[in-house]
Structure formats: structure tokens, C-alpha cells
Design an enzyme around this catalytic site. Sequence first.
Site, PDB file in Angstrom:
ATOM      1  N   ASP A   1     -10.767   4.064   7.978  1.00  0.00           N
ATOM      2  CA  ASP A   1     -10.497   3.918   9.407  1.00  0.00           C
ATOM      3  C   ASP A   1     -11.522   4.654  10.281  1.00  0.00           C
ATOM      4  O   ASP A   1     -11.601   4.395  11.487  1.00  0.00           O
ATOM      5  CB  ASP A   1      -9.080   4.430   9.744  1.00  0.00           C
ATOM      6  CG  ASP A   1      -8.004   3.485   9.245  1.00  0.00           C
ATOM      7  OD1 ASP A   1      -8.332   2.388   8.778  1.00  0.00           O
ATOM      8  OD2 ASP A   1      -6.817   3.852   9.321  1.00  0.00           O
TER       9      ASP A   1
ATOM     10  N   ARG B   1      -3.364  -1.009  20.034  1.00  0.00           N
ATOM     11  CA  ARG B   1      -2.480  -0.897  18.867  1.00  0.00           C
ATOM     12  C   ARG B   1      -2.486   0.529  18.315  1.00  0.00           C
ATOM     13  O   ARG B   1      -1.523   0.949  17.672  1.00  0.00           O
ATOM     14  CB  ARG B   1      -2.965  -1.820  17.742  1.00  0.00           C
ATOM     15  CG  ARG B   1      -2.668  -3.282  17.941  1.00  0.00           C
ATOM     16  CD  ARG B   1      -3.119  -4.078  16.722  1.00  0.00           C
ATOM     17  NE  ARG B   1      -2.786  -3.334  15.513  1.00  0.00           N
ATOM     18  CZ  ARG B   1      -3.569  -3.207  14.452  1.00  0.00           C
ATOM     19  NH1 ARG B   1      -4.732  -3.806  14.401  1.00  0.00           N
ATOM     20  NH2 ARG B   1      -3.177  -2.505  13.419  1.00  0.00           N
TER      21      ARG B   1
ATOM     22  N   LYS C   1      -0.290   7.168  14.346  1.00  0.00           N
ATOM     23  CA  LYS C   1       0.259   5.808  14.222  1.00  0.00           C
ATOM     24  C   LYS C   1       0.713   5.540  12.786  1.00  0.00           C
ATOM     25  O   LYS C   1       1.818   5.056  12.547  1.00  0.00           O
ATOM     26  CB  LYS C   1      -0.813   4.781  14.618  1.00  0.00           C
ATOM     27  CG  LYS C   1      -0.443   3.356  14.272  1.00  0.00           C
ATOM     28  CD  LYS C   1      -1.505   2.363  14.682  1.00  0.00           C
ATOM     29  CE  LYS C   1      -2.569   2.096  13.657  1.00  0.00           C
ATOM     30  NZ  LYS C   1      -2.148   1.280  12.500  1.00  0.00           N
ATOM     31  N   ASN C   2      -0.154   5.874  11.840  1.00  0.00           N
ATOM     32  CA  ASN C   2       0.157   5.513  10.452  1.00  0.00           C
ATOM     33  C   ASN C   2       1.233   6.399   9.834  1.00  0.00           C
ATOM     34  O   ASN C   2       1.693   6.127   8.725  1.00  0.00           O
ATOM     35  CB  ASN C   2      -1.118   5.545   9.593  1.00  0.00           C
ATOM     36  CG  ASN C   2      -2.055   4.396   9.945  1.00  0.00           C
ATOM     37  OD1 ASN C   2      -1.678   3.506  10.718  1.00  0.00           O
ATOM     38  ND2 ASN C   2      -3.257   4.432   9.417  1.00  0.00           N
TER      39      ASN C   2
ATOM     40  N   CYS D   1      -5.207 -10.535   7.812  1.00  0.00           N
ATOM     41  CA  CYS D   1      -5.453  -9.857   9.084  1.00  0.00           C
ATOM     42  C   CYS D   1      -6.940  -9.759   9.268  1.00  0.00           C
ATOM     43  O   CYS D   1      -7.715 -10.242   8.455  1.00  0.00           O
ATOM     44  CB  CYS D   1      -4.803  -8.487   9.115  1.00  0.00           C
ATOM     45  SG  CYS D   1      -5.769  -7.270   8.245  1.00  0.00           S
TER      46      CYS D   1
ATOM     47  N   ARG E   1      -5.604  -8.796   2.585  1.00  0.00           N
ATOM     48  CA  ARG E   1      -4.553  -7.765   2.483  1.00  0.00           C
ATOM     49  C   ARG E   1      -3.332  -8.217   1.665  1.00  0.00           C
ATOM     50  O   ARG E   1      -2.244  -8.418   2.220  1.00  0.00           O
ATOM     51  CB  ARG E   1      -4.138  -7.265   3.870  1.00  0.00           C
ATOM     52  CG  ARG E   1      -5.274  -6.522   4.523  1.00  0.00           C
ATOM     53  CD  ARG E   1      -4.907  -5.894   5.814  1.00  0.00           C
ATOM     54  NE  ARG E   1      -4.468  -4.521   5.682  1.00  0.00           N
ATOM     55  CZ  ARG E   1      -4.370  -3.688   6.699  1.00  0.00           C
ATOM     56  NH1 ARG E   1      -4.666  -4.074   7.899  1.00  0.00           N
ATOM     57  NH2 ARG E   1      -3.961  -2.464   6.507  1.00  0.00           N
TER      58      ARG E   1
HETATM   59  C1  UD1 Z   1      -3.033   1.788   5.455  1.00  0.00           C
HETATM   60  C2  UD1 Z   1      -3.272   2.108   6.910  1.00  0.00           C
HETATM   61  C3  UD1 Z   1      -4.649   1.612   7.331  1.00  0.00           C
HETATM   62  C4  UD1 Z   1      -5.702   2.186   6.418  1.00  0.00           C
HETATM   63  C5  UD1 Z   1      -5.363   1.900   4.958  1.00  0.00           C
HETATM   64  C6  UD1 Z   1      -6.314   2.563   3.973  1.00  0.00           C
HETATM   65  C7  UD1 Z   1      -1.062   2.062   7.883  1.00  0.00           C
HETATM   66  C8  UD1 Z   1      -0.117   1.390   8.820  1.00  0.00           C
HETATM   67  N1  UD1 Z   1      -2.259   1.457   7.711  1.00  0.00           N
HETATM   68  O1  UD1 Z   1      -3.046   0.357   5.319  1.00  0.00           O
HETATM   69  O2  UD1 Z   1      -4.886   2.058   8.664  1.00  0.00           O
HETATM   70  O3  UD1 Z   1      -6.923   1.547   6.729  1.00  0.00           O
HETATM   71  O4  UD1 Z   1      -4.039   2.383   4.669  1.00  0.00           O
HETATM   72  O5  UD1 Z   1      -6.346   3.937   4.156  1.00  0.00           O
HETATM   73  O6  UD1 Z   1      -0.786   3.134   7.349  1.00  0.00           O
HETATM   74  N2  UD1 Z   1      -4.100  -3.756  -1.772  1.00  0.00           N
HETATM   75  C9  UD1 Z   1      -3.852  -4.712  -2.734  1.00  0.00           C
HETATM   76  N3  UD1 Z   1      -2.558  -4.995  -3.056  1.00  0.00           N
HETATM   77  C10 UD1 Z   1      -1.509  -4.364  -2.450  1.00  0.00           C
HETATM   78  C11 UD1 Z   1      -1.767  -3.399  -1.475  1.00  0.00           C
HETATM   79  C12 UD1 Z   1      -3.075  -3.102  -1.141  1.00  0.00           C
HETATM   80  O7  UD1 Z   1      -4.774  -5.297  -3.295  1.00  0.00           O
HETATM   81  O8  UD1 Z   1      -0.356  -4.684  -2.791  1.00  0.00           O
HETATM   82  C13 UD1 Z   1      -5.492  -3.449  -1.382  1.00  0.00           C
HETATM   83  C14 UD1 Z   1      -5.762  -3.855   0.078  1.00  0.00           C
HETATM   84  O9  UD1 Z   1      -6.095  -5.223   0.183  1.00  0.00           O
HETATM   85  C15 UD1 Z   1      -6.910  -2.949   0.442  1.00  0.00           C
HETATM   86  C16 UD1 Z   1      -6.583  -1.672  -0.342  1.00  0.00           C
HETATM   87  O10 UD1 Z   1      -5.676  -2.046  -1.374  1.00  0.00           O
HETATM   88  O11 UD1 Z   1      -8.112  -3.496  -0.023  1.00  0.00           O
HETATM   89  C17 UD1 Z   1      -5.975  -0.561   0.505  1.00  0.00           C
HETATM   90  O12 UD1 Z   1      -4.764  -0.992   1.053  1.00  0.00           O
HETATM   91  P1  UD1 Z   1      -3.579  -0.001   1.433  1.00  0.00           P
HETATM   92  O13 UD1 Z   1      -3.889   1.404   1.001  1.00  0.00           O
HETATM   93  O14 UD1 Z   1      -2.317  -0.627   0.958  1.00  0.00           O
HETATM   94  O15 UD1 Z   1      -3.638  -0.050   2.997  1.00  0.00           O
HETATM   95  P2  UD1 Z   1      -2.474  -0.328   4.010  1.00  0.00           P
HETATM   96  O16 UD1 Z   1      -1.246   0.379   3.591  1.00  0.00           O
HETATM   97  O17 UD1 Z   1      -2.412  -1.793   4.267  1.00  0.00           O
END
Ligand code: UD1
Length: 420
Positions: free
Chosen positions: A305, A397, A22-23, A115, A120
Site C-alpha cells: 500500500d 475510500r 481503515k484496514n 478490483c 483478487r
Molecule cells: C489487505 C488490505 C490491502 C493490502 C493487502 C496486502 C484490507 C481491507 N486490505 O487486502 O489494503 O493491500 O491486505 O497487505 O485490509 N490472495 C489469493 N487468494 C486468497 C486471498 C489472497 O490468491 O484467497 C492473494 C491476493 O490476490 C493478493 C495477495 O494474496 O495477490 C494478498 O492478498 P491479501 O493479503 O488477502 O490482501 P487483502 O486482505 O485483500
Amino acid sequence: MTGYTVEGGRKLSGDVTVHGAKNAVLPILAATLLADHSTLLNCPSLTDVNAACNILEHLGCSVVREDNSITVSAESLADCIVPEHLMREMRSSVVFLGAIIARCGKARVSMPGGCELGPRPIDLHLSALEKMGVVVEEEHGYLNCTVPDRLRGATISLTFPSVGATENIMLAACTAEGETVIHNPAREPEIIDLANFLQKAGANIRIVENGTIYIRGVKALRGVEHRVIPDRIAAATYLCAAAVTGGDVLLREVVPAHLFSIFPVLEEAGCSISHVGGAVRLFAPKRPAPFRCIRTMPYPGFPTDAQSPVMAVSCLAKGTSLFVENIFENRYKQAGELMRMGARIKVEGKVAVVEGVAKLHGASVVCTDLRGGASLCLAALAAEGKSEITDIRHIERGYQDFDKNLISLGAIMEKTEFPL
Ligand code: UD1
């Protein structure tokens, strides 16, 4: 409301073929906006994938799905706006931002909002895009992004290796002017799969040993065919299903190297694991041993995850297990529901302590989020008696044919409509 009824207490054994990730497929679907005509193979059939296809269609692409392949034609786009109802269908739709800006020179997307895992934020995405020449304005819950001059390469150092931010930068950088360097990027296999897709499509991307990503902008990308990597989290979930029920499974179509932080954890629980080529076999002991300490980390560390599926295993362990969740603020929501089945869990901030019990009992539980929902099913499969699991839209999902796969391993469960 759709849910599962599960009659627990059976060892799971047999084979499962693991679907595409998925990711990986979501950012690659966003990347198809950069080329004329792309075909993706091994795409799982999931509601999040439907949501991504809906966004592509809204933008004016033609999307043709046949079995597990998706062909996207993005020759001409009709729009650069992603409205609120489409953004809300899937939080990770923010990954379309970089691709839409690269393609149209502007984008208007509804703010993704919070979410089930916490707030996030997307500050890292936005500050990186600003460095590349994007002007971002917030207005009535929408982000208006414009590029007054040209999208240009930049050197970006991420303070945290965010998966989504790394993907957005990569998508914006492929056709930007000059070179983009991403220091401290995410290194998840899904990032590498996106890079492979983009490279095949003509992008000039180099990832060096310390992870730093170098992208030199090219004029345009061309359409290609690409097979999406297997889903390592679905694989981990099926391994946990065998581990929690004292069973044995053979997983097919996995990349064992993507699971190297998960194998030692399940081995600590007493499982024996072997792998040959793209197959992994796990034999579980009758009752798992406890996990000393599971700390979630960015890849190649233990994935956040997989934390909740492993927590389901720890509920029945012969001792106390400790979890430290370092990625998301609110990722123990499944704990309260697991406790309804007799689990003994204490959560304090980022730490959870699980005191294993000899037996769980069936209960009515509600899925709290995607992976948490899967963990409730695993616990129900190991519990004595019947469980009713509702709000399984979370599970759909991210897992294709979850119930069918578990039934093929010997689970007694059924998808049912429950009265509201
Ligand atoms: C992706 C995955 C999700 C997985 C996560 C961590 C997808 C669709 N989803 O989510 O399944 O759990 O990686 O491996 O690929 N953060 C900030 N600011 C930002 C971006 C992130 O503070 O601009 C923080 C987030 O709140 C969180 C952490 O960084 O605490 C990790 O987020 P991130 O690696 O961005 O995860 P996703 O891309 O949302």
C-alpha cells in the site's frame, strides 16, 4: 465529477494528526456481529467505513456514529445475506463472511469479483472455512455458505499470509467448537488490532512468537469499547508528501514501530526521521536520492500500500529507482498517469524502473485506485504548475480529510466539481 485542482511547487511543512486505520476498522466492524453492543473509537470517516456500516445495518444491526466513534448493536440480526450492491461498494466486504457464518450458521454473499488491483481471488478464505465445516456453493454470482453440523476449529496452514483470509478465519474461529490453529497467518498490525478487540470481547486467542495464531472457541463474545490503531499507510503517505516536496512534517498519533520498514526507505532518499512516543518528524532534502530497490512484502516487510506514494517520490529522485511488486498483479496503474506529469517510468510485469527527473509538470490525471490516487496528488504537489485530478472517490475510500490535511501543510489545492 469531483476532483482536486492542485497548484504545485510548494514545500509542505507542519503537523498532521493521523486518523484511525481503515484496514483495522473494517474487520473490527465485521467482528461487532459476534457481540451484543460494541463501541469503536478513532474510526476514520471514509467511504469504505460507510460501506461496512451499510452492511451492518442491512443485516439488522443498529449503527450509531458520532464524530469518530461508531456504536454497533447486534443483539438481533434480521438477515444473513449481503446483496451485490453492498458487496460491490467495497471489495474487502468479504471479511464479513466469517463473522456472519459464526453468528448465523449460514451466509449468502455476492462474490466480491475483481478490483482495480487485479483478480483478487478468495480461494484461501473459502478452503479454510470449508476445513472448519462450512459448505460453500457458488450460484449465480453468489456464495451460499451453510454449516450442516457445527462450526469447528481446524488447523489451517496458509500458503500465503493473506490478510483477509487470516481475518475471516479468526472471526469464524472465536465461537467455533474446539481449537483453531492458523499457521503462516498475516502479521499486519491490523491483524493484531483485530485480535486485541476479540480478546477484550472474551475470545480466547493466543499469538506466539513465530506468528502462529491459536484460537479456542468460546460460547459467546461480549460487547466492549475499543480504540482503533492509527493508519500506518496514511502516515506513510504524509511522510512521502513531505519527502517529494522537500518539506518537513510532524505526524501525531502514529505508532512508529508500524513504520519501521518505511523509515529506512525514506532515509535512503536523504530524509532525516526521528520519533518520540506517538510522534514522527521528517525533514526532507531539496531533492530526494533514488531508491535502490523497493520490494513489497507481507508485514513486517515494505507494504504494497505504500509502494505508489513512494513511487511519486522516486519520480523526482536524482537517479534511477527500482520497484518489485510481490503482492498484487496490477499495482502500477498510477505509472501511466504519473508519466503524463513528465515522470519516466517503465513497467515490466512486477518490476518498475523509475528514472528520476529534475521537474514534473502539472497535468490532468485520473485516479486509478486508492493509493495510486494519493500518489498522483503527491506528484501534483511537487510538480510545476496546475494539475487536475479526477475520480478522487478512490482517495476518499481511504483518507479522511486528505485535501484539508495537505492544505494545512501549505498545499494549494481545492476540491472542485469538473464537468463530465
Ligand atoms: C489487505 C488490505 C490491502 C493490502 C493487502 C496486502 C484490507 C481491507 N486490505 O487486502 O489494503 O493491500 O491486505 O497487505 O485490509 N490472495 C489469493 N487468494 C486468497 C486471498 C489472497 O490468491 O484467497 C492473494 C491476493 O490476490 C493478493 C495477495 O494474496 O495477490 C494478498 O492478498 P491479501 O493479503 O488477502 O490482501 P487483502 O486482505 O485483500
